[in-house]
Design a protein around this motif. Structure first.
Motif, short mmCIF file in Angstrom:
data_model
loop_
_atom_site.label_atom_id
_atom_site.label_comp_id
_atom_site.label_asym_id
_atom_site.label_seq_id
_atom_site.Cartn_x
_atom_site.Cartn_y
_atom_site.Cartn_z
N MET A 34 -60.23 23.17 -54.75
CA MET A 34 -60.06 21.76 -55.09
C MET A 34 -58.89 21.18 -54.30
N ALA A 35 -58.92 19.87 -54.16
CA ALA A 35 -57.91 19.23 -53.33
C ALA A 35 -57.64 17.82 -53.81
N TRP A 36 -56.53 17.30 -53.34
CA TRP A 36 -56.20 15.89 -53.52
C TRP A 36 -56.12 15.23 -52.15
N PHE A 37 -56.72 14.05 -52.07
CA PHE A 37 -56.62 13.19 -50.91
C PHE A 37 -56.09 11.85 -51.39
N ARG A 38 -55.65 11.03 -50.45
CA ARG A 38 -55.23 9.68 -50.82
C ARG A 38 -55.65 8.69 -49.75
N GLN A 39 -55.77 7.45 -50.18
CA GLN A 39 -56.18 6.39 -49.25
C GLN A 39 -55.41 5.13 -49.57
N SER A 52 -56.93 27.08 -53.78
CA SER A 52 -58.10 27.93 -53.83
C SER A 52 -58.59 28.12 -55.27
N SER A 53 -59.76 28.70 -55.41
CA SER A 53 -60.35 28.88 -56.73
C SER A 53 -59.47 29.72 -57.65
N SER A 54 -58.78 30.69 -57.10
CA SER A 54 -57.91 31.55 -57.91
C SER A 54 -56.54 30.94 -58.15
N GLY A 55 -56.21 29.93 -57.36
CA GLY A 55 -54.87 29.36 -57.42
C GLY A 55 -53.88 30.10 -56.55
N GLY A 56 -54.33 31.15 -55.90
CA GLY A 56 -53.41 31.98 -55.13
C GLY A 56 -53.04 31.42 -53.77
N GLY A 101 -65.91 30.00 -52.49
CA GLY A 101 -65.60 31.40 -52.75
C GLY A 101 -64.14 31.59 -53.08
N LEU A 102 -63.51 32.57 -52.47
CA LEU A 102 -62.11 32.87 -52.74
C LEU A 102 -61.18 32.25 -51.71
N GLY A 103 -61.76 31.59 -50.72
CA GLY A 103 -60.94 31.06 -49.64
C GLY A 103 -60.50 29.63 -49.89
N LEU A 104 -59.97 29.02 -48.83
CA LEU A 104 -59.46 27.66 -48.89
C LEU A 104 -59.78 26.95 -47.59
N GLU A 112 -64.95 18.51 -45.43
CA GLU A 112 -65.03 19.87 -45.97
C GLU A 112 -65.36 19.88 -47.46
N TYR A 113 -65.27 18.75 -48.12
CA TYR A 113 -65.43 18.69 -49.56
C TYR A 113 -66.70 17.95 -49.94
N ASP A 114 -67.42 18.51 -50.94
CA ASP A 114 -68.73 17.99 -51.32
C ASP A 114 -68.68 17.01 -52.48
#
Length: 126
Positions: A34-39, A52-56, A101-104, A112-114
């Motif tokens: 997950m991510a944050w963007f701004r405009q 990333s999904s794990s927060g790591g 998955g487990l990546g970022l 990159e985001y759906d």
């Protein structure tokens, strides 16, 4: 997948805000980055931070490093703690998600985001 962002508001320079993003939907798994963007008005949407999904793993735009912190306490809740806010942080902030998955995602690109939330306004006055 639905994303609901909240927590925006108006603060003075140097103030703090905490944005929240809640994900829902039966297809939302435990493997969503997950991510944050701004405009800002008249500007393109820009990357702020991702996790990333794990927060790591996390990533930040240079403009917010040391001031903003992204975190998540479970698969479906992500936060953006924003400290030492500046007028140039004024924008509509959007949360975004992608099954990664487990990546970022590394490019910090909108493409990159759906999935996207509706946005929450942050206004920083001088």
């Amino acid at each position: 997948v639905q994303l609901q962002a909240s927590g925006g508001g108006a603060v003075q320079t140097g103030g703090s805000l905490r944005l929240s993003c809640t994900a829902s939907g039966r297809s939302f798994s435990n493997y969503y980055a997950m991510a944050w963007f701004r405009q800002a008005p008249g500007e393109e949407r820009e990357f702020v931070a991702s996790i990333s999904s794990s927060g790591g793993s996390t990533s930040y735009a240079d403009s917010v490093k040391g001031r903003f912190t992204i975190s998540r306490d479970n698969a479906k809740m992500v936060y953006l703690q924003m400290n030492s806010l500046k007028p140039e942080d004024t924008a509509v902030y959007y949360c975004a998600a992608v099954d990664y998955g487990l990546g970022l995602p590394t490019a910090g690109s909108v493409s990159e985001y759906d999935h996207w939330g509706q946005g929450t306004q942050v206004t920083v006055s001088s």
